[in-house]
Every structure is written in structure tokens, then in C-alpha cells.
Design a protein around this motif. Structure first.
Motif, PDB file in Angstrom:
ATOM      1  N   LEU A  15       0.831  -1.208   0.000  1.00 45.14           N
ATOM      2  CA  LEU A  15       0.000   0.000   0.000  1.00 45.14           C
ATOM      3  C   LEU A  15       0.865   1.257   0.000  1.00 45.14           C
ATOM      4  CD1 LEU A  15      -2.833   1.370   0.354  1.00 45.14           C
ATOM      5  CD2 LEU A  15      -2.418   1.245   2.822  1.00 45.14           C
ATOM      6  N   ILE A  16       1.917   1.271   0.829  1.00 44.94           N
ATOM      7  CA  ILE A  16       2.809   2.427   0.885  1.00 44.94           C
ATOM      8  C   ILE A  16       3.501   2.635  -0.458  1.00 44.94           C
ATOM      9  CG2 ILE A  16       4.971   3.289   1.897  1.00 44.94           C
ATOM     10  CD1 ILE A  16       4.106   1.951   4.540  1.00 44.94           C
ATOM     11  N   SER A  19       0.966   4.020  -2.871  1.00 44.19           N
ATOM     12  CA  SER A  19       0.613   5.371  -2.437  1.00 44.19           C
ATOM     13  C   SER A  19       1.671   6.390  -2.833  1.00 44.19           C
ATOM     14  CB  SER A  19       0.426   5.380  -0.918  1.00 44.19           C
ATOM     15  OG  SER A  19       0.208   6.691  -0.438  1.00 44.19           O
ATOM     16  N   LYS A  20       2.938   6.071  -2.577  1.00 41.15           N
ATOM     17  CA  LYS A  20       4.008   7.030  -2.822  1.00 41.15           C
ATOM     18  C   LYS A  20       4.312   7.205  -4.309  1.00 41.15           C
ATOM     19  CE  LYS A  20       6.478   7.142   1.528  1.00 41.15           C
ATOM     20  NZ  LYS A  20       6.425   8.618   1.584  1.00 41.15           N
ATOM     21  N   PHE A  23       0.133   8.243  -5.881  1.00 46.03           N
ATOM     22  CA  PHE A  23      -0.754   9.267  -5.319  1.00 46.03           C
ATOM     23  C   PHE A  23      -0.072  10.155  -4.273  1.00 46.03           C
ATOM     24  CE2 PHE A  23      -3.497   5.599  -6.466  1.00 46.03           C
ATOM     25  CZ  PHE A  23      -4.151   6.189  -7.535  1.00 46.03           C
ATOM     26  N   GLY A  25       1.698   9.750  -1.733  1.00 42.48           N
ATOM     27  CA  GLY A  25       1.613   9.387  -0.323  1.00 42.48           C
ATOM     28  C   GLY A  25       0.245   9.538   0.308  1.00 42.48           C
ATOM     29  N   ALA A  26      -0.784   9.820  -0.506  1.00 41.02           N
ATOM     30  CA  ALA A  26      -2.119  10.094   0.042  1.00 41.02           C
ATOM     31  C   ALA A  26      -2.690   8.923   0.828  1.00 41.02           C
ATOM     32  CB  ALA A  26      -3.075  10.465  -1.093  1.00 41.02           C
ATOM     33  N   LEU A  27      -2.377   7.701   0.418  1.00 38.46           N
ATOM     34  CA  LEU A  27      -2.957   6.528   1.081  1.00 38.46           C
ATOM     35  C   LEU A  27      -2.210   6.146   2.348  1.00 38.46           C
ATOM     36  CD1 LEU A  27      -3.555   4.311  -2.092  1.00 38.46           C
ATOM     37  CD2 LEU A  27      -5.141   5.908  -1.011  1.00 38.46           C
ATOM     38  N   GLY A  28      -1.075   6.800   2.596  1.00 35.33           N
ATOM     39  CA  GLY A  28      -0.268   6.463   3.761  1.00 35.33           C
ATOM     40  C   GLY A  28      -0.975   6.677   5.078  1.00 35.33           C
ATOM     41  N   GLY A 212       2.345   1.349  -8.518  1.00 36.04           N
ATOM     42  CA  GLY A 212       2.077   2.776  -8.436  1.00 36.04           C
ATOM     43  C   GLY A 212       2.546   3.542  -9.657  1.00 36.04           C
ATOM     44  N   LEU A 231      -9.647  11.771  -2.982  1.00 34.09           N
ATOM     45  CA  LEU A 231      -8.861  11.107  -1.947  1.00 34.09           C
ATOM     46  C   LEU A 231      -8.744  11.989  -0.706  1.00 34.09           C
ATOM     47  CD1 LEU A 231      -5.866   9.362  -3.787  1.00 34.09           C
ATOM     48  CD2 LEU A 231      -7.659   8.283  -2.430  1.00 34.09           C
TER      49      LEU A 231
END
Length: 243
Positions: A15-16, A19-20, A23, A25-28, A212, A231
């Protein structure tokens, strides 16, 4: 660790990475609460920093020199000040109040961009705005591992293209997390076992990074900024309703 905990950490690592590299880092923000499903809060927060740094390394490698230096430079002093402030107030700040502030800012900003597109936030489109948002990012990143929203808000406000958005965010957070690492080691907040646990999942970080980058490649600027605004809205409600 039992198998469920290992699978959970593996999922967070992927996920990280996504995300990075897709997006900014938005999902972090979701990572720590997920880890806390199986780990004590202190252990989950400590484990996040080396995992984030691994994600940073791969994102910077994937977007090497694609970032905007003129945009990046004004962000660095604010981030340093923010991290220092965070460690000075860590014993007195109320994390729940800080999460509430971040949540409300995310919700208001995203609603403005989704439903009132013609209005603009000129206050953010300058070096002062960069300094304020990067400082806020340094504080929130250090205290509640939620440094993404302030920078995402700033980058969305100035309308960056997907590539520069993610690349500049990658190098910015890589620099800030190194500063946080130095501070964490100085305060004795990281153990050798925590670092070794993070390194054990390094191969899976490549998987998240690869996914990603592929996602980012297919998004045009309009769709990317639209996704980032939604997001932010989700992040806002997540932070607002979370424990």
C-alpha cells in the motif's frame, strides 16, 4: 509474529509503495490504523518510519530528477521547522485535536475543488503558502504520520501534472523522513528489531512501487487532480471519524 500480522505488514508495505509512487503518499494515512489492528500503537508508529523510508527510496529512484527544483526548495525549510516543532511539543500536543484540524482542512479544500472549481486559493500559490504547508506537513507527519494532506493540498492548488506532483512529493517526503529518522534515533524511538522487520519486507516494496508507477503513467492531469481531490475528501472523513 503470527502469520496474520506478517500478512498485514506485507499488505501495508505494498500500500505504501502504491501510495508514494502513484498518489504522492495520500494513502499512507491508512497505514498506521491498519498496523494497529495487530500491533500496539507505539510499535505500529515506530515501524511506519522505516517502511516509509523504504517507499521513499523506491519512489525517488522511479522519478529520479523528474521533480521541480524551484518548487521543492521553498518546501525544505518549512519541513525542517515543522519536524523540530513537532518534537518540541510532542509531550503536550493533543493528537486527536491535530487529526481534527487536518480532517477539516482536507474536507473543506476538497469540497471547494469538487463543487466550486472556479474559485482559487491564491494564498497558497506562492513561497509563503509553500512554507506554511510544508511546516504543517512536518508537524503532522512527525506527530500522527499524516504529512501527506498539507502537501497534497498545496500541489493540487497550484495544479501540478501527475509526474511532477508525485516526483516532487517523493523527494520532499524522502528528505523529511530522513530528518525524522535522525530525530527518532536521537530520542531512542527506533530499535534494531524494528528496522530489521522493515528491511525483511523490502522485496514487497518493489511490487507496490511498480504498481504505483504504472497507475500514474495512465492518468492525465485532469483525472489525476480529480482523484486527488476525492482522496482528500476520503482522508478528511477517515481522520474525522477515526479513533
Amino acid at each position: 509474529m503470527d502469520i496474520t500480522t506478517l500478512v498485514l505488514i506485507a499488505a501495508v508495505v505494498v500500500l505504501i509503495g502504491v501510495s508514494k509512487s502513484a498518489f504522492a503518499g495520500a494513502l499512507g494515512v491508512f497505514a498506521v490504523p491498519l498496523l494497529m489492528l495487530k500491533l500496539p500503537a507505539a510499535q505500529a508508529i515506530a515501524l511506519m518510519l522505516p517502511l516509509l523510508i523504504i517507499g521513499d527510496m523506491l519512489s525517488v529512484r522511479s522519478y529520479w530528477r523528474k521533480w521541480d527544483n524551484q518548487l521543492l526548495l521553498p518546501l525544505i525549510p518549512g519541513a525542517i521547522v515543522g519536524v523540530l516543532i513537532a518534537y518540541l511539543i510532542i509531550d503536550v500536543i493533543n493528537a486527536k485535536h491535530l487529526r481534527l484540524i487536518i480532517a477539516l482542512i482536507c474536507i473543506v479544500f476538497s469540497i471547494k475543488n469538487i463543487f466550486f472549481k472556479k474559485s482559487s486559493l491564491k494564498i497558497l500559490s506562492n513561497k509563503i503558502g509553500a512554507g506554511i504547508m510544508s511546516m504543517f506537513s512536518g508537524i503532522t507527519s512527525s506527530l500522527v504520520h499524516a504529512g501527506g494532506p498539507p502537501i497534497i493540498i498545496y500541489f493540487t492548488a497550484i495544479g501540478l501534472t501527475p509526474g511532477k506532483f508525485v516526483a516532487t512529493a517523493a523527494i520532499f517526503f524522502a528528505m523529511m523522513n530522513v530528518i525524522k529518522l535522525i530525530a527518532a534515533l536521537s530520542f531512542g524511538l527506533l530499535t534494531g528489531e524494528t528496522i530489521l522487520t522493515a528491511l525483511a519486507f523490502f522485496p514487497l516494496a518493489f511490487v507496490g512501487n511498480w504498481l504505483g508507477v504504472k497507475i500514474n503513467e495512465v492518468l492525465d492531469k485532469v483525472l489525476f487532480l480529480k482523484i486527488m481531490n476525492y482522496l482528500l475528501l476520503v482522508l478528511g472523513f477517515w481522520l474525522l471519524l477515526g479513533k
